[in-house]
Structures are given as C-alpha cells and as structure tokens.
Design an enzyme around this catalytic site. Structure first.
Site, PDB file in Angstrom:
ATOM      1  N   LYS A 107     -10.751  -0.438  10.047  1.00  0.00           N
ATOM      2  CA  LYS A 107     -10.695  -1.808   9.357  1.00  0.00           C
ATOM      3  C   LYS A 107     -11.076  -2.783  10.076  1.00  0.00           C
ATOM      4  O   LYS A 107     -11.464  -4.022   9.700  1.00  0.00           O
ATOM      5  CB  LYS A 107      -9.495  -1.927   8.400  1.00  0.00           C
ATOM      6  CG  LYS A 107      -9.163  -0.657   7.458  1.00  0.00           C
ATOM      7  CD  LYS A 107      -7.815  -1.133   6.612  1.00  0.00           C
ATOM      8  CE  LYS A 107      -7.601   0.131   6.031  1.00  0.00           C
ATOM      9  NZ  LYS A 107      -8.039   0.773   4.938  1.00  0.00           N
ATOM     10  N   ASP A 149       2.901  -4.546   7.714  1.00  0.00           N
ATOM     11  CA  ASP A 149       1.738  -3.835   7.711  1.00  0.00           C
ATOM     12  C   ASP A 149       0.739  -4.751   7.934  1.00  0.00           C
ATOM     13  O   ASP A 149       0.172  -5.587   6.904  1.00  0.00           O
ATOM     14  CB  ASP A 149       1.745  -3.143   6.376  1.00  0.00           C
ATOM     15  CG  ASP A 149       0.327  -2.301   5.984  1.00  0.00           C
ATOM     16  OD1 ASP A 149      -0.365  -2.438   7.077  1.00  0.00           O
ATOM     17  OD2 ASP A 149       0.348  -1.716   4.921  1.00  0.00           O
ATOM     18  N   GLN A 174      -4.663  -5.295   6.862  1.00  0.00           N
ATOM     19  CA  GLN A 174      -5.729  -5.874   6.370  1.00  0.00           C
ATOM     20  C   GLN A 174      -5.553  -7.290   6.886  1.00  0.00           C
ATOM     21  O   GLN A 174      -6.457  -8.217   6.522  1.00  0.00           O
ATOM     22  CB  GLN A 174      -5.722  -6.227   4.812  1.00  0.00           C
ATOM     23  CG  GLN A 174      -5.867  -4.947   4.067  1.00  0.00           C
ATOM     24  CD  GLN A 174      -7.419  -4.409   3.981  1.00  0.00           C
ATOM     25  OE1 GLN A 174      -8.028  -5.112   4.440  1.00  0.00           O
ATOM     26  NE2 GLN A 174      -7.209  -3.046   3.781  1.00  0.00           N
ATOM     27  N   HIS A 179       0.919  -1.175   0.002  1.00  0.00           N
ATOM     28  CA  HIS A 179      -0.224   0.003   0.158  1.00  0.00           C
ATOM     29  C   HIS A 179       0.852   1.326  -0.026  1.00  0.00           C
ATOM     30  O   HIS A 179       2.037   1.337   0.507  1.00  0.00           O
ATOM     31  CB  HIS A 179      -0.983   0.228   1.326  1.00  0.00           C
ATOM     32  CG  HIS A 179      -1.798   1.106   1.355  1.00  0.00           C
ATOM     33  ND1 HIS A 179      -1.568   2.350   1.740  1.00  0.00           N
ATOM     34  CD2 HIS A 179      -3.344   0.871   1.040  1.00  0.00           C
ATOM     35  CE1 HIS A 179      -2.887   2.963   1.816  1.00  0.00           C
ATOM     36  NE2 HIS A 179      -3.668   2.379   1.515  1.00  0.00           N
TER      37      HIS A 179
HETATM   38  N1  PLP Z   1      -1.941  -0.639   4.634  1.00  0.00           N
HETATM   39  C1  PLP Z   1      -2.908  -1.277   4.269  1.00  0.00           C
HETATM   40  C2  PLP Z   1      -2.636  -2.706   3.644  1.00  0.00           C
HETATM   41  C3  PLP Z   1      -4.029  -0.601   3.671  1.00  0.00           C
HETATM   42  O1  PLP Z   1      -5.157  -1.221   3.326  1.00  0.00           O
HETATM   43  C4  PLP Z   1      -4.477   0.479   4.338  1.00  0.00           C
HETATM   44  C5  PLP Z   1      -5.499   0.843   3.954  1.00  0.00           C
HETATM   45  O2  PLP Z   1      -6.629   0.942   2.988  1.00  0.00           O
HETATM   46  C6  PLP Z   1      -3.241   1.265   5.017  1.00  0.00           C
HETATM   47  C7  PLP Z   1      -2.156   0.536   5.307  1.00  0.00           C
HETATM   48  C8  PLP Z   1      -3.621   2.681   5.384  1.00  0.00           C
HETATM   49  O3  PLP Z   1      -4.575   2.547   6.464  1.00  0.00           O
HETATM   50  P1  PLP Z   1      -5.034   3.960   7.092  1.00  0.00           P
HETATM   51  O4  PLP Z   1      -5.345   4.588   6.166  1.00  0.00           O
HETATM   52  O5  PLP Z   1      -5.943   3.255   8.193  1.00  0.00           O
HETATM   53  O6  PLP Z   1      -3.727   4.657   7.937  1.00  0.00           O
END
Ligand code: PLP
Length: 411
Positions: free
Chosen positions: A230, A204, A207, A127
């Site tokens: 999420k 990370d 998900q 991401h």
């Molecule tokens: N990492 C992954 C795999 C994600 O899917 C997301 C958001 O879609 C993020 C990081 C970022 O999350 P946030 O916007 O809640 O900081």
C-alpha cells in the site's frame, strides 16, 4: 494536467508504467490505492536489479553475493527505520504485511500478557486484520474486548474511549487512518491517554504510512504496523515496529533458521538478538529491498507534498460527487486522508463499480474488510475511491461524471 501546490503530478505519473495502459478502451483512472498502490519505476528497478545482479541468501554466507545481498537488505531496514523515526533497526521487524505484524503481536505479547479477567480496547472502525487475531486469542484466553463506537461523521466517540480506559485495559489497538472512511485518528493523544491508563498501544498504520509522515517516537506508540504494497512497494512484505524493551521481553513466535542463537537436542535452543529473533526462515529479500526503495521514493517526492496533493483530491472528490442526486458520504471527519466512501440512493454499489470499470475507472465496492462498521451503520458496503500520489483532479472529474452517468443508467 494539474499540479497542486509544488507537487508535479505529471512528473509523478511518468514514473508509473502501469498508468500508460488502457482498461476497457479508456485510460486507467485508478482509485483503489487503499487496497494496493501501484509501483514507480524506481521500485520496480530496485527489485529487478537485486534479482538480476545480487541475489543470494542473506546473513549466512561469506561469499561476495551473500554479503552484497545482506547489505542491500539491511540497508533497506535502515531506510525504513529513518522513514518512520524508530530509534534503532533492532526495533524494525520485517513481516509479511500489516496482518502478519498484528498476528505476531497477538501471538507473542498478547499470549504472554492477556489472560482471563483482563480486557483490551479496539474500535468499531478496525480492519478485520486488527479484530480477528484478537478475537481468536480472546476465545482461547477468556479476556474481554471493549469496542469504541463512532460518531456519525466517522470519528471515534471520545467519551466511550475514556470510559473504556477506566476499566484498565492491558492493550489498546486501533488504526491510524481508516481504510473504509478515511478518518485520521489522533494517535498521539490516544496513545498518551492509554499509557496514563497503564495500557500498551498497537497502531495499525496500513493506511497512514502511504499518506502521512509517521514518526513512531513522536507518536509514542509501543507497536506500529504497515504493509509494503500500500506504500508503493511489493506485496508479501511489511513492517512491525516495536519498542525495544517490549520486543526483548516477548517470546519468539515462528521457529526455524535465522531466529536462533544455537540449537541443541541436549541443551535446547537459544534465540538470536533483535530483530532476527522474530524473523525465522529465509525472508522476502527482494521485497524488503524494494520496500526500502519505495520509502526512499516517497521521501524524495516529499511526504508533506504528497499529503497536501491527496487532501486536494479528497476535497475535490467530495465537492464534485456531492452534485450527484441522492449522494450519501460515509466518513466526513474534519481530518481525513485519501479516501471517499459513498452510496447513492437506489443504486447498488456493486452495479455502480461495474459500470465505472467499463469507463476505465477502478473503485472498490463492498465492506472493505470492516464488516462490524458496515453492520453498525446497517449498510452492505460502500463505493470507495481512494487516492495515491498519481491521481489527478481531472481523474476525479472523470469519476464524478462517471458516477452521474452510471446512476442515470441504473435508476
Ligand atoms: N489494516 C488496514 C487499515 C488495511 O486497510 C489493510 C488492508 O486493506 C490491512 C490492515 C491489511 O493489510 P495486508 O492485507 O497488507 O496485511
């Protein structure tokens, strides 16, 4: 409606008030939990009860409300610690979300350890929030970023991963579950390999925590981040887990109240103990409390039952959508969690998403904040259906029928 295994989806759905609303004259079928999940009544109540009955600033007050609010907030930290299997609440930092947690590691550990001539490893599926903070730092410091490419099914190229480890990276940072493809990476395996190569590991888990039982000690990771919203909790709150010895050696990032031991113009400033050293200013108190309630709710539902339910939904979605002529799936790894990404020949994903919305079906279209992945596969984006505890097999049928209908109209 249907239950998969021992999991009663009817009982789950009854706990989500938003599911009783209609969209464009149809019952809402929400397939965008990877972007943000809906909240069960228990989470809404926990946040509202705190605001109605206990609100005060925390940690500093001697009065009763301040103490009750502090207990509730620190109680939530303990719930989170237990849920992810951290050894101590000192290793559980409240942050704004996954993005904020990664930036914290980049700006503290990263700034301290990554210098010119060094390298770190990322993967093609990351991401943007696990790419851009490192690119920004690399631009300033001059270290190299090595990228692990993907196989056609959306798994990581193991040979390339091994080859990059031979270059002696200081950090390996990768996602547990891909938001764009659903691929579940073997975190334990890659963490062990990275440690053998002398690298620290940041994962990370944005998900992963919503779908899988995560135990940070069992995985062996050094840093692990996830987002509250999420995970059936509120926006604006998330968690950074960090190994205590590393957190202790890291300099603070944001300065202000709460993160200090003492402040003096004459003697300078000393810093608070963990985890407060990294928590400057008044935090998102109600968000932290509600995130604790969300993880407690997941625990009561049973994370393994939830995983099995979402697996059944994913399998069913692949099977039903495959009936649509010209269907192309992106991400067909043997181990997937809660995401089906696809394109249909001759149909623009945006048009498909718009027509589905007219049927009350919410999907996401676009690059899913994974532009390097889309560029490599030479596609503008995909249509993504992502699942949560509350989705049903009948909703998946509605999705597949809706896609077939929309495709007929669009071709
Ligand atoms: N990492 C992954 C795999 C994600 O899917 C997301 C958001 O879609 C993020 C990081 C970022 O999350 P946030 O916007 O809640 O900081």
């Amino acid at each position: 409606m249907t239950s998969t295994g021992h999991f009663s989806v009817d009982a789950i759905r009854a706990q989500f008030p938003i599911l009783s609303r209609e969209v464009n004259g149809h019952p809402l079928a929400y397939f965008d939990s990877a972007a943000s999940a809906h909240k069960p009544q228990a989470v809404i109540d926990a946040q509202a009860r705190y605001l109605a009955e206990k609100h005060s600033n925390i940690h500093r007050g001697v009065h009763s409300l301040a103490q009750e609010a502090t207990e509730a907030y620190e109680g939530a930290r303990e719930i989170i610690r237990g849920h992810i299997g951290a050894a101590s609440t000192q290793e559980v930092l409240f942050v704004g979300g996954a993005t904020d947690g990664i930036n914290l590691v980049a700006q503290t550990w990263g700034r301290q350890h990554l210098q010119q001539g060094d390298c770190m490893v990322l993967t093609r599926m990351e991401h943007h929030s696990n790419i851009v903070p490192w690119q920004m730092l690399a631009e300033e410091k001059g270290f190299r970023i090595l990228v692990v490419e993907l196989n056609a099914d959306g798994t990581l190229d193991e040979d390339m991963f091994q080859a990059h480890l031979l270059q002696g990276p200081k950090l390996v940072a990768f996602m547990h579950v891909s938001n764009a493809l659903g691929t579940v990476n073997d975190v334990k395996h890659w963490t062990a390999k990275s440690h053998e190569a002398g690298a620290k590991v940041l994962v990370d888990g944005a998900q992963a925590v919503p779908h899988l039982q995560v135990n940070v000690q069992d995985l062996g990771v050094d840093f692990y981040v996830f987002s509250g919203h999420k995970t059936y909790g509120p926006t604006g709150i998330g968690v950074l887990y960090g190994r205590q010895s590393l957190l202790e050696d890291m300099p603070p990032w944001r300065g202000g109240g709460e993160m200090i031991g003492s402040v003096s113009f004459e003697q300078g400033t000393t810093y608070n103990e963990l985890p407060y050293k990294f928590e400057a200013g008044t935090p998102h108190i109600s968000g932290g409390i509600a995130l604790g309630a969300a993880l407690q709710w997941m625990g009561q539902v049973g994370v393994s039952a939830l995983t099995a339910h979402e697996h059944a939904l994913t399998q069913h979605a692949h099977a039903r959508l495959a009936e649509v002529q010209g269907m192309r799936f992106y991400g067909t790894a043997p181990c997937k969690a809660g995401v089906v990404s696809f394109l249909v020949d001759g149909v623009h994903p945006y048009d498909l998403g718009t027509l589905l919305d007219q049927l009350g079906i919410a999907v996401r279209t676009g690059h899913h904040c994974a532009e390097p992945l889309m560029d490599k596969w030479n596609i503008p984006g995909t249509v993504r259906a992502s699942f949560g505890a509350y989705n049903t097999l009948q909703e998946v049928d509605r999705l597949a029928d809706g896609v077939a209908r929309a495709v007929t109209m669009l071709r």
